[in-house]
Design a protein around this motif. Sequence first.
Motif, PDB file in Angstrom:
ATOM      1  N   ALA A  50     -89.772  87.565  46.898  1.00 20.73           N
ATOM      2  CA  ALA A  50     -91.130  88.029  46.616  1.00 20.73           C
ATOM      3  C   ALA A  50     -91.200  88.948  45.406  1.00 20.73           C
ATOM      4  N   GLY A  51     -90.100  89.586  45.053  1.00 22.58           N
ATOM      5  CA  GLY A  51     -90.101  90.475  43.899  1.00 22.58           C
ATOM      6  C   GLY A  51     -90.915  91.741  44.103  1.00 22.58           C
ATOM      7  N   SER A  52     -90.836  92.323  45.297  1.00 26.71           N
ATOM      8  CA  SER A  52     -91.633  93.515  45.584  1.00 26.71           C
ATOM      9  C   SER A  52     -91.280  94.687  44.677  1.00 26.71           C
ATOM     10  N   ASP A  53     -90.000  94.806  44.310  1.00 26.99           N
ATOM     11  CA  ASP A  53     -89.625  95.920  43.432  1.00 26.99           C
ATOM     12  C   ASP A  53     -90.311  95.789  42.082  1.00 26.99           C
ATOM     13  N   VAL A  54     -90.427  94.561  41.586  1.00 28.21           N
ATOM     14  CA  VAL A  54     -91.119  94.333  40.315  1.00 28.21           C
ATOM     15  C   VAL A  54     -92.593  94.689  40.444  1.00 28.21           C
ATOM     16  N   LEU A  55     -93.190  94.300  41.559  1.00 24.19           N
ATOM     17  CA  LEU A  55     -94.599  94.600  41.782  1.00 24.19           C
ATOM     18  C   LEU A  55     -94.844  96.099  41.844  1.00 24.19           C
TER      19      LEU A  55
END
Length: 282
Positions: A169-174
């Motif tokens: 999901a790439g939550s850190d990027v978000l």
Amino acid sequence: MKVRRLSAGLMAAALFTPGLAACTAADDGPAGSSASPTTAAPATAPTSGGPVDGSAEQALLDSTREISNGNFRFTMSALGSTTEGQVHEPSQSAEITVRIGEPGDDLAMNLDLIHTRSDSWVKVDLGGAAAGSVPGLDKLNLGKYQHLDQSRIKGDRNLGFDFDKVDPAGSDVLIQGITEARRTGDGTYAGTLDLSKAAEAGSLDPATITALGGQAQAVPFTAELDPQGRLSELVLEIPAAGQVAAQQIRMTYSDYGNATAARKPPADQVVEAPPELYSLVD
């Protein structure tokens, strides 16, 4: 008649971009029209970013650190698609299940993926009254896992898995794109994100970010952390843009440290992936 206008390529592209399903949902209207969302909450109108609560922002940034250790279960959902699975970095393996389409749609797709550092397999199930129009259907719906050529899926957003970036999901990027953040309760937060800086997040379709234009710079979000301060839920309220209906993208994380190694499919349940499968995602 309800028809979900999912071309072969678009269906596969939704593998790690649940929001893309909203771009392809349609009723009996003209091609390209969007169905009214039934499961997504209306998006809040974006506002200019307010002051960032430093403690709230730091708590959110810290909440994704455990994800990078690669031992968790996750889900992603959006209009018309759901994704769930587990990542187990200790064994260099992951399992992901994708469901695209809803009951009553004329075309839907299920994908069951197993990844290791050196091998990947996918089981495909295309269904619905319109499935027969998909080229090479008889070579795709085999009821077996299809072994994928690593050289053909390396870096592939749809079929590949990057063990150096273990969060689909790439939550850190978000969360690094926070433009406004505030604490709303015990372990709960809200604010806005600049999605124009998060095109690499697997939960988003870059084309949707482009369609949002300036709205992408202040997309509302809510987040929940578990008692250990780890991210347990992140919800984005994506506003309507062009032909894309407003939608809610929800990501959850659980079982930190308690995922298990993926089981490779038995040899008698594996065939080599045919060219038709790679064409599905070209």
